[in-house]
Scaffold this motif. Structure first.
Motif, PDB file in Angstrom:
ATOM      1  N   GLY A  50       0.823  -1.190   0.000  1.00 45.52           N
ATOM      2  CA  GLY A  50       0.000   0.000   0.000  1.00 45.52           C
ATOM      3  C   GLY A  50       0.861   1.244   0.000  1.00 45.52           C
ATOM      4  O   GLY A  50       2.016   1.228  -0.449  1.00 45.52           O
ATOM      5  N   TRP A  56       0.616  -5.239   2.071  1.00 44.39           N
ATOM      6  CA  TRP A  56      -0.826  -5.461   1.966  1.00 44.39           C
ATOM      7  C   TRP A  56      -1.054  -6.960   1.863  1.00 44.39           C
ATOM      8  O   TRP A  56      -0.676  -7.587   0.876  1.00 44.39           O
ATOM      9  CB  TRP A  56      -1.391  -4.735   0.741  1.00 44.39           C
ATOM     10  N   LYS A 107     -12.602   7.857   3.169  1.00 49.79           N
ATOM     11  CA  LYS A 107     -11.639   8.480   4.087  1.00 49.79           C
ATOM     12  C   LYS A 107     -10.477   9.038   3.276  1.00 49.79           C
ATOM     13  O   LYS A 107      -9.829   8.308   2.531  1.00 49.79           O
ATOM     14  CB  LYS A 107     -11.136   7.457   5.104  1.00 49.79           C
ATOM     15  N   ASN A 110      -7.493   8.000   0.519  1.00 49.67           N
ATOM     16  CA  ASN A 110      -7.581   6.860  -0.398  1.00 49.67           C
ATOM     17  C   ASN A 110      -8.226   5.604   0.169  1.00 49.67           C
ATOM     18  O   ASN A 110      -8.023   4.521  -0.370  1.00 49.67           O
ATOM     19  CB  ASN A 110      -6.163   6.494  -0.882  1.00 49.67           C
ATOM     20  N   ASP A 111      -9.022   5.697   1.226  1.00 46.19           N
ATOM     21  CA  ASP A 111      -9.595   4.496   1.831  1.00 46.19           C
ATOM     22  C   ASP A 111     -11.114   4.488   1.720  1.00 46.19           C
ATOM     23  O   ASP A 111     -11.760   5.542   1.730  1.00 46.19           O
ATOM     24  CB  ASP A 111      -9.226   4.402   3.317  1.00 46.19           C
ATOM     25  N   LYS A 118     -11.780  -0.025   7.741  1.00 41.87           N
ATOM     26  CA  LYS A 118     -11.251  -0.023   6.376  1.00 41.87           C
ATOM     27  C   LYS A 118     -11.598  -1.323   5.659  1.00 41.87           C
ATOM     28  O   LYS A 118     -11.332  -2.409   6.155  1.00 41.87           O
ATOM     29  CB  LYS A 118      -9.735   0.174   6.402  1.00 41.87           C
ATOM     30  N   SER A 120     -11.182  -1.119   1.949  1.00 38.27           N
ATOM     31  CA  SER A 120     -10.476  -1.002   0.677  1.00 38.27           C
ATOM     32  C   SER A 120      -9.487   0.147   0.745  1.00 38.27           C
ATOM     33  O   SER A 120      -9.702   1.139   1.458  1.00 38.27           O
ATOM     34  CB  SER A 120     -11.464  -0.757  -0.466  1.00 38.27           C
ATOM     35  N   GLY A 121      -8.395   0.002  -0.004  1.00 37.47           N
ATOM     36  CA  GLY A 121      -7.398   1.055  -0.105  1.00 37.47           C
ATOM     37  C   GLY A 121      -6.962   1.244  -1.541  1.00 37.47           C
ATOM     38  O   GLY A 121      -7.078   0.333  -2.368  1.00 37.47           O
ATOM     39  N   CYS A 139      -5.711  -1.072  -6.374  1.00 37.39           N
ATOM     40  CA  CYS A 139      -6.717  -1.144  -5.315  1.00 37.39           C
ATOM     41  C   CYS A 139      -6.807  -2.565  -4.779  1.00 37.39           C
ATOM     42  O   CYS A 139      -6.658  -3.544  -5.510  1.00 37.39           O
ATOM     43  CB  CYS A 139      -8.083  -0.668  -5.807  1.00 37.39           C
ATOM     44  N   ALA A 154     -10.333  -2.942  10.623  1.00 27.96           N
ATOM     45  CA  ALA A 154     -10.525  -3.389   9.239  1.00 27.96           C
ATOM     46  C   ALA A 154     -11.717  -4.344   9.200  1.00 27.96           C
ATOM     47  O   ALA A 154     -12.064  -4.990  10.193  1.00 27.96           O
ATOM     48  CB  ALA A 154      -9.277  -4.079   8.714  1.00 27.96           C
ATOM     49  N   ASP A 245      -1.495  11.048   6.345  1.00 27.49           N
ATOM     50  CA  ASP A 245      -2.347  10.008   6.886  1.00 27.49           C
ATOM     51  C   ASP A 245      -3.350  10.645   7.833  1.00 27.49           C
ATOM     52  O   ASP A 245      -2.978  11.367   8.766  1.00 27.49           O
ATOM     53  CB  ASP A 245      -1.531   8.955   7.649  1.00 27.49           C
TER      54      ASP A 245
END
Length: 251
Positions: A50, A56, A107, A110-111, A118, A120-121, A139, A154, A245
């Protein structure tokens, strides 16, 4: 399989059983002369990553995809593609979740969150070749499972939509991207993209902390400026943030 709108817009698909990462596969295809508008999807990854090089986890059952775009825009506009992709993810997940989609939020930067966790990122990387910028959008979508050793909550889509699967998510995502990208590509197209993103934004109007290289910065999340930078109202005035972040609450 890609959706009908994606295929009509000229997007193509390559599916691999296992790769190091779909981002690296896309970069390799670019170096081999691939003309772009190419989705690369893997059933699992050995070296998924990520932002900031973070690992990831990539077990089977989740979506791991990268989209290669060659010369999609002026370099200064490239960060806006992250908002286009975020909206496409929200659209696709909403389609799969149905009535449970009310828990979805975006968010910054990029989330995708489901119930505050969470699911997805996104990862946006650019590479200059022959005087033009090429972009790879990666992604990962937690569909059947999610990591448990993360510094943030998550979750995965099957908790709210038991019938969700990789094939349905890819079909919905590819179509959603094609439609949102078509809007963005029009003159002034970031305006409606920005408005739609803000309608789905997590923590808008609330106190947040942005972790920057020089340290944490807290303030009220007021929105996005016309170019996509985060507007933060701090004790010392308004700050515009290009990257960082985001965490809810004060430090």
């Amino acid at each position: 399989m890609l959706g009908e709108a994606a295929r009509a817009a000229g997007y193509r698909l390559i599916i691999r059983d296992e790769v190091g990462s779909t981002m690296e596969e896309a970069r390799r295809a670019l170096h081999q002369g691939e003309p772009g508008k190419l989705w690369i999807v893997a059933r699992s990854q050995k070296a998924g990553r990520g932002r900031h090089g973070r690992q990831w986890g990539s077990p089977p059952g989740n979506l791991y995809a990268s989209l290669l775009l060659t010369d999609p825009c002026e370099p200064a506009l490239a960060p806006q593609l992250g908002f286009v992709a975020g909206l496409a993810l929200h659209d696709a997940a909403s389609q799969l979740l149905g009535p449970a989609a009310g828990g979805l939020k975006l968010k910054w930067p990029n989330d995708l969150l489901l119930g505050g966790a969470k699911t997805s990122g996104l990862l946006l990387e650019g590479e200059s070749r022959a005087g033009r910028l090429n972009v790879i959008l990666g992604c990962g979508v937690n569909i059947a499972s999610c990591p448990t050793d993360t510094p943030y909550p998550a979750t995965y889509l099957k908790t709210a939509a038991p019938r969700a699967n990789v094939e349905a998510m890819l079909l919905a995502l590819s179509d959603a991207w094609a439609k949102r990208h078509a809007v963005w590509s029009q003159p002034g197209g970031f305006g409606p993209i920005r408005a739609a993103w803000l309608e789905r934004a997590a923590f808008l109007g609330e106190t947040i902390t942005i972790r920057l290289p020089e340290g944490p910065l807290a303030g009220r999340f007021n929105g996005l400026d016309p170019t996509g930078r985060l507007e933060l109202e701090t004790e010392t005035g308004r700050r515009l943030i290009d990257a960082g972040d985001l965490f809810f609450g004060a430090p």
